[in-house]
Each structure stands twice: as structure tokens, then as C-alpha cells.
Design a protein around this motif. Structure first.
Motif, PDB file in Angstrom:
ATOM      1  N   ILE A  32      36.848  51.486  62.637  1.00 28.89           N
ATOM      2  CA  ILE A  32      36.692  50.843  63.940  1.00 28.89           C
ATOM      3  C   ILE A  32      36.709  49.322  63.787  1.00 28.89           C
ATOM      4  O   ILE A  32      37.376  48.618  64.552  1.00 28.89           O
ATOM      5  CB  ILE A  32      35.389  51.328  64.604  1.00 28.89           C
TER       6      ILE A  32
ATOM      7  N   SER B 275      43.426  60.840  62.617  1.00 29.93           N
ATOM      8  CA  SER B 275      43.069  60.983  64.022  1.00 29.93           C
ATOM      9  C   SER B 275      42.813  59.614  64.647  1.00 29.93           C
ATOM     10  O   SER B 275      43.158  59.380  65.795  1.00 29.93           O
ATOM     11  CB  SER B 275      41.884  61.912  64.185  1.00 29.93           C
ATOM     12  N   PHE B 276      42.232  58.684  63.895  1.00 28.48           N
ATOM     13  CA  PHE B 276      41.993  57.354  64.449  1.00 28.48           C
ATOM     14  C   PHE B 276      43.289  56.594  64.662  1.00 28.48           C
ATOM     15  O   PHE B 276      43.441  55.865  65.631  1.00 28.48           O
ATOM     16  CB  PHE B 276      41.088  56.537  63.525  1.00 28.48           C
TER      17      PHE B 276
ATOM     18  N   ILE C  22      40.070  61.742  59.173  1.00 25.37           N
ATOM     19  CA  ILE C  22      39.613  60.605  59.964  1.00 25.37           C
ATOM     20  C   ILE C  22      40.739  59.615  60.200  1.00 25.37           C
ATOM     21  O   ILE C  22      41.004  59.207  61.323  1.00 25.37           O
ATOM     22  CB  ILE C  22      38.471  59.882  59.232  1.00 25.37           C
TER      23      ILE C  22
END
Lengths: 326, 463
Positions: A164, A271-272, A268
Motif C-alpha cells: 500500500i 491481487s493488489f 498478495i
């Protein structure tokens, strides 16, 4: 060598049967095919005919392990477990809930996964070994001490934070690359690949650097290093020629085993970053409760893991002349 | 009774764990060979500081592990269907003070514009005042001064608590004929065996931070509010228990199996070893995320088809949490089992084992009395080293959708719910930040503590 590999592959068969049994127990014992049919057709207001048809379409209208009604060898062969296991071994994963051929899907989605995972893996190892060598070279100094503290700090941060944070900093604030997406075509793909690879490498820096540093330090304490220094070799030469080569052996153990698993991709990251690889395929299957895809991925993962173990042993024998495969 | 106690499965396991830790502590205190490595741990300043932080997290987690149904008002003796914990009672103001939607930390105005009707009949589109955050302020412009004043007060309160703790400690550590001042000097100069200076500074920082957070949260939303207006600070506190449960119970529920199988494989060798090895290689060859995903998926189906087995959502969520611990325990179990098998291989050739066998001790007695105590350090090191990675894994699993129940508070669920908020304008950063900060604090402390434990207990590192 070939005899060894063949024997290891034969050893793999009972393990894969075991893996099959486990997934089978999870998907068929804990919940009967009727339960699964009800989940997929909607729990309420579902007719017995609809359930029967759902089971019929997927071949679930047989007994689980033992078919008393059949004759001869069919007593074992004409069961859900046997038919599905044999198909899995033949590489036939069946169809997903939306009716697509899982094997074809896997072959298509494998390449985006590799496009992310392989560079992350290769760049990662180079970076980690470099950092670890640096810390080992400056061992006992403030640089080393603070480096280790930084490593512990970095490994205490969740991977999700790196993803993020990276997306926010690089894509949203600096506008350098797109936040997510994928493009198969040549150079154009680079701008999509850059961020996931960087984030993947950075998120592993803490733990790997610290681990490799401990490998290096263990080697540095050994007699042959003292001999090398006594010969009058310079410190960089000792480190690069003698220590690095020997420390590679423990590094190999952890590294080679994951190479085949690179094909499965990272859940992860994919998908991100919206990569249409096997990782996001798995996540989609999990969220839509598609048992067939999850089961196929479990089987594939197990196969690749076993291949990885065999590769590890082979790489051992190549890196360390004392190890012979018998 | 004003309440009816509820014992969730994980609660019971936490009590058992707590009892085991206390029991082991009392036992270790009387045995020098067990006390010595712990003393090594206590001497490390970083480990002492980490222990203080871990204790703070553990306190929050424990408060959240006593559950009950509160009695409904009205006097007819019925109990509320909702399951509450002690923490919920203590943090009742936090839980009750919800806003309509997002609000930034310490905000006095809402995040989104609303149509507000003024007393003079004027209707305007503006950011309305929050119902609770900063509601005591007449003029929102005086917010900074108000926060500073309250923070100063809270800091004073925190320091007061700290002074009490220090005074108690000084009284406790005073030797015969020593003045309190000289004890304090001993602490400050680091002349004592235990690094009191680091310990007390950490304690001071933790107390001041906690006092500030608590003191200010009565008047503001310290970490803001989330999409449905819940206080993010409260959610982060509730998540502590989930993180701790995953980190500790996961390894502990599978520990008996790992011990039994690991030692048996190493001790008996032969076909027992082959079977156990086959067993864990098979489990190990499934990538762990997929194993967890497959298990949780089938659990979901089971729960959907058997709704009558679970009375409340809390019980249902708790069952899923326990199951998650179990299945994650299976994946971490294999590693420990392999280590134990290898160590037992070496130990079984030791003279004392040979002697016990010659004296006619049974296999069970040899394994329990002679082998088990000698592999316990491996168990301890594995348990503490696994803790932090398990806490981090929870976030990833919840993000993937196979973690804890969506109704359960956890950092993973917070991150999962907040990941699209970064794209909002203006950005909603506080939920993510709070989850990451709380998680980072716990994991960092656990990592530092685990390092010290490993260094003290691993005989290869002890030189």
C-alpha cells in the motif's frame, strides 16, 4: 543421478496421493457433495432434482471410496476419489464453476505470474546477498549494528504495508508508474512490472538480509578463512572468493525450493497489482468458493514443491562436492 | 447476578496458557538450570524493553478475554444476547461514541459535507460538527490549545502512575541498610543486574502514551472513525486479542502432537519414523496459504449448512478463529516436528539414555523423563520465533478472505476494509495507519524478545 531422480519421483507418488486424500477429506468428508451443491445453487429453495443434476454434471453421484454395487475392480475404481485422483495425476484438472477448462486457464495465467515472480526472485537474491555481504564486511561496527536493527524493524512491518505504501508513494504521489494493471506486450509491460518487483524485493529485505548475514558470519569464523587471511589475502578477496562460495550452500537450501513455486505466483502481489496470474486466479477461486480450482491449485502447488525439493538436492551436489546423490 | 459468564473456546485456551506460563515461571524460579537462561534474557536491555511492550499488549488482550452476557435492564432477569468483554465495559464510552461516517483523527467536523439547517433558517451545504469528537468545544478554533492542555494533563497523570510504579519497584529491590536514593542511583546508572534504566524508560513511555490515548479519547477520536463511524482506536484495541490468540494458540494447540510425533520418530526410528516423516512431508508439500484456504472454505460451507451449532455470532467467529489457529498450527507444526526428530536422533545415543534403557526404563518413561526436558529449548525458541510471523500472517489471510471471521475485529480485517480508502479524496489514511502501527508495535517487540530468547536458550549460540 538419473536413477536418483527417478527414485525421488516415485517417492513423490504416495505423497501426492496423501495430498489428494487431505483435500478430498476437506472437500468431500467435512461437507458432502449435497452440501456443496446447496452452497452453489443457493442454500434456500433448492430442489432435489437441481442437486442431483449438479452432482451428475460433476460426476459426484458415485460413492466416495468404495462402490459396493459395482463388480470387480470397479468397486474401487468407480468412486469419486479414484476417478478424480487419476484425472489429477493425468493433469486433467476438470472445469471450474463457470465452465472453463482449468488446465488451459493455468497455462495461460502462468506467464504473468512468472513475469512478476522471477524478476522479484532474481533481483531479490542479488540485493539480499549484497546487503548481507556489506554488513558482514563491516561486522562489529556501528554500521553493522544499526543495519541489523533496521533489518528487524523492516521485518516487523506487514507486507501489506509495503504494497500500500509503495502504491501510494510511487504511483499516487510521484505518478511514475500505473498503480496496477498488466500488459503482455514487450517494453510496455515494464512500467507495470516495475512497482510489484520493487515492492516484492523491499518487503523481503529485512528477514533475508539478516538470515544471510548470519550465514556469512558463521563461515567467517571458520579455520579456512583464517588460513586465507594468514596467506595475506585482502579482506574483500577473502569475502568474495572464499566466504561467499561456502555461504551459498545454506542459502541454496531456502532458495532453490521456491523456484518451481514461482509459477504459482504471489497471492498478495497479484491481487493488489491486478496481475492476471495464478495468484489472483486462486484468490478469485477462494472468494467465489470454487472448490475445483482450489483443489487443482493445491495439487499443482504440491507437485511444484516436490520438484523444488529434488532440485535442491541436485543443486547441493553441484555446489558442494562432498555431497553425492545416491 | 448482573451478568452471565461466557466461556468461549479461545478464552479457555488462553486461561490454560496463562496458567501454564505462571506454573512454568514458578517451577523455573526454583531450578537454577532453567533460571540461568532467563536471566540472560533479562539482562538484555532491548529484551527488557520489548517485554514491557508485550506485557502492555497482553494486558489489553487478557481484559478482552473475559466474556459475559450483561443483564438487560427491566428487571425480568433476562440477559442480553450480545457477548461483551471486560475491555468492552472499560471502553464503553469509546464503543458508544460513533459518528455517521469517516472523520479524521482529532477532527471536530465530519469528513463529508451534509445539508445543515442553521437555527436562523438558513440551509447550507457544509461539513457538520461531529456528534462526539470535540463536541465539548464551544469554538472549534480553540482545538489545538485544548488538545495541548489535555495532553499535558494526561502526560502528568501518566508520569504520576510511572512514579508510583518506580516507588514500588525501589521498595521491592531495596537491600538491607540501603536508602531509596541509592537504590534509585543503582537503577539509573545501570549497576543492577537487570537493565532497570531501559525498563523504566520504556514503562514511562508506554504509560504516558496510554494515558494520552485514554485521556484524549474521551473528548476526541484519537485515530479517527471508520466508514460506519466507529472509533478506530477502539477497533485497534479489540484487534489486539485476535493478534495475540493467533500468535500464541496456533503453536500451542498443535504442540502436543509435534512433541509426541517428533520425539517418537527420532526415538523409535524405523517404520515409526517412516510413517511420521511421510505424514509431515505430505502436509508440508501443500503451500500453506492454499491449505488454510481449502480448510477455511470447507469450514464456511459446514457453518452455512449447520447454523444451529452456533448460538451467537461471537461463538461462530470464535470457532472460526480457533479453527484458523488449528489449521495454521498444522503448517507450523511440521517444522517443529522435524527439528525435534533431528534432536532426538542425537540425544537417544547419549549415555544417560543408554543407562536408563539398561536399567529397564520403559520407552514412554525415557521419552517423557529424559528426552522431553532436553528438547524443550527447541520448543520454546520455535514458539517465540513463530509468534511474530503468525501475527503478520493473520493480516495477509484476512486480506485474502480466509482469515478470521469478517465480524471479528482484527488488524487484517481493518486493513482489508480500508484498502480502497487510499483512493478517496481527501485520503482516508487513519484506519490503515492505526492497524499498521498497532501491528508493528506488537511484532517488533515480539521479534526483539524472540531474538533474546533464542540467543539465551540455543546451546549453539551460547559460547
Amino acid at each position: 543421478m538419473i536413477a536418483y531422480i527417478v527414485r525421488r519421483l516415485l517417492h513423490a507418488v504416495p505423497i501426492l496421493v496423501g495430498v489428494n486424500l487431505i483435500t478430498f477429506a476437506l472437500f468431500f468428508f467435512v461437507n458432502s457433495p449435497d452440501d456443496m451443491a446447496r452452497i452453489h445453487l443457493g442454500v434456500k429453495r433448492v430442489t432435489p432434482e437441481a442437486i442431483a443434476k449438479w452432482k451428475e454434471d460433476r460426476g459426484f453421484n458415485r460413492p466416495l471410496f468404495y462402490n459396493a454395487a459395482a463388480a470387480g475392480a470397479d468397486k474401487v475404481a468407480d468412486t469419486i476419489f479414484f476417478r478424480h485422483s487419476v484425472r489429477l495425476f493425468a493433469g486433467d484438472f476438470g472445469r471450474s464453476e463457470d465452465g472453463r477448462d482449468i488446465r488451459r486457464e493455468i497455462f495461460q495465467r502462468m506467464w504473468p505470474s512468472v513475469a512478476i515472480a522471477l524478476p522479484t526472485f532474481a533481483v531479490g537474491i542479488l540485493v539480499y546477498i549484497t546487503f548481507a555481504m556489506l554488513l558482514a564486511f563491516f561486522r562489529g561496527t556501528y554500521l553493522d549494528a544499526w543495519g541489523v536493527v533496521a533489518c528487524v524493524g523492516m521485518m516487523s512491518v506487514s507486507t501489506l504495508f509495503y504494497v500500500i505504501g509503495g502504491q501510494y508513494l510511487v504511483s499516487k504521489l510521484w505518478h511514475l508508474v500505473p498503480i496496477s494493471g498488466y500488459d503482455a506486450g514487450g517494453l510496455h509491460a515494464l512500467k507495470f512490472l516495475a512497482l510489484p518487483v520493487i515492492v516484492g524485493v523491499v518487503s523481503g529485505v529485512g528477514s533475508s538480509t539478516r538470515l544471510y548475514r548470519s550465514f556469512f558470519l558463521e563461515e567467517i569464523g571458520k579455520d579456512y578463512v583464517r588460513t586465507a587471511r594468514a596467506k595475506g589475502l585482502s579482506e574483500p578477496r577473502v569475502l568474495f572468493r572464499h566466504v561467499l562460495g561456502n555461504a551459498l550452500i545454506p542459502i541454496l537450501t531456502g532458495v532453490v525450493v521456491v523456484i518451481p513455486l514461482l509459477f504459482v505466483g504471489s497471492l498478495i502481489m497479484e491481487s493488489f497489482f491486478g496481475i492476471p496470474g495464478l495468484g489472483s486466479y486462486t484468490i478469485d477461486a477462494i472468494t467465489s468458493q470454487d472448490f475445483f480450482v482450489v483443489r487443482a491449485m493445491v495439487f499443482l502447488g504440491a507437485v511444484l514443491y516436490i520438484v523444488g525439493l529434488i532440485l535442491t538436492d541436485i543443486s547441493y551436489s553441484l555446489a558442494d562436492p562432498r555431497v553425492r546423490l545416491e | 447476578m448482573p451478568f452471565q459468564l461466557v466461556f468461549l473456546w479461545t478464552d479457555v485456551l488462553i486461561y490454560v496458557l496463562l496458567a501454564a506460563v505462571i506454573g512454568f515461571g514458578l517451577y523455573a524460579a526454583r531450578h537454577e538450570h532453567l533460571r540461568a537462561p532467563w536471566r540472560l534474557v533479562a539482562r538484555r536491555p532491548l529484551a527488557a524493553a520489548a517485554a514491557v511492550v508485550l506485557a502492555a499488549y497482553a494486558a489489553v488482550g487478557l481484559l478482552d478475554s473475559f466474556h459475559f452476557h450483561a443483564r438487560l435492564a427491566g428487571g425480568d432477569g433476562r440477559y442480553s444476547a450480545e457477548v461483551r468483554s471486560l475491555l468492552d465495559v472499560l471502553a464503553a464510552p469509546l464503543r458508544a461514541r460513533t459518528e455517521k461516517t469517516y472523520s479524521a483523527p482529532f477532527a471536530t467536523h465530519a469528513y463529508t459535507k451534509e445539508t445543515v439547517e442553521h437555527p436562523d433558517g438558513r440551509v447550507a451545504r457544509e461539513y457538520p460538527r461531529l456528534e462526539h469528537g470535540g463536541a465539548h468545544l464551544e469554538d472549534p478554533g480553540g482545538r489545538a490549545a485544548d488538545i495541548a492542555a489535555r495532553a499535558a494533563l494526561a502526560t502528568l497523570a501518566g508520569l504520576g502512575l510511572w512514579a508510583v510504579a518506580v516507588a514500588g519497584l525501589v521498595a521491592l529491590r531495596r537491600r538491607r541498610g540501603e536508602t531509596p536514593a541509592s537504590v534509585w542511583r543503582r537503577f539509573a546508572r545501570g549497576e543492577d543486574e537487570i537493565p532497570w534504566r531501559t525498563l523504566l524508560v520504556t514503562l514511562g513511555v508506554v504509560l504516558v502514551l496510554a494515558a494520552n490515548a485514554v485521556g484524549l479519547s474521551f473528548y476526541y477520536h484519537v485515530f479517527g472513525t471508520d466508514q460506519v463511524g466507529q472509533d478506530v482506536f477502539y477497533r485497534s484495541l479489540k484487534s489486539v486479542r485476535t493478534g495475540l490468540v493467533i500468535g500464541t494458540l496456533t503453536t500451542l494447540v498443535m504442540l502436543p502432537f509435534a512433541l509426541l510425533f517428533g520425539i517418537a520418530a527420532g526415538y523409535f526410528r524405523g517404520w515409526v519414523d517412516n510413517i511420521i516423516q511421510y505424514f509431515y512431508t505430505t502436509l508440508n508439500s501443500i503451500p500453506w496459504v492454499l491449505l488454510v484456504a481449502a480448510s477455511i472454505l470447507s469450514l464456511q460451507v459446514y457453518m452455512a449448512n449447520n447454523p444451529e451449532a452456533f448460538n451467537t455470532t461471537a461463538e461462530r467467529a470464535d470457532m472460526r478463529l480457533l479453527f484458523l489457529c488449528l489449521i495454521m498450527g498444522v503448517t507450523s507444526w511440521t517444522g517443529l516436528c522435524r527439528l525435534l526428530r533431528g534432536e532426538t536422533f542425537k540425544l537417544r545415543e547419549g549415555d544417560y539414555v543408554q543407562a536408563a534403557r539398561a536399567l529397564g526404563a520403559s520407552h514412554g518413561a525415557i521419552m517423557a523423563r529424559h528426552l522431553l526436558p532436553n528438547v524443550m529449548h527447541i520448543v520454546l525458541i520455535t514458539v517465540v520465533l513463530d509468534f511474530s510471523s503468525l501475527v503478520l500472517a493473520e493480516a495477509v489471510l484476512s486480506y485474502v478472505g480466509v482469515g478470521v471471521d469478517p465480524t471479528m475485529e482484527s488488524w487484517g480485517n481493518m486493513i482489508n476494509g480500508a484498502r480502497l480508502e487510499m483512493a478517496r479524496e481527501p485520503m482516508v489514511w487513519w484506519s490503515l495507519t492505526a492497524a499498521f502501527v498497532f501491528m508493528f508495535g506488537l511484532v517488533l517487540a515480539a521479534n526483539l524478545f524472540a531474538d533474546a530468547v533464542r540467543d539465551a536458550f540455543d546451546p549453539r549460540l551460547r559460547k
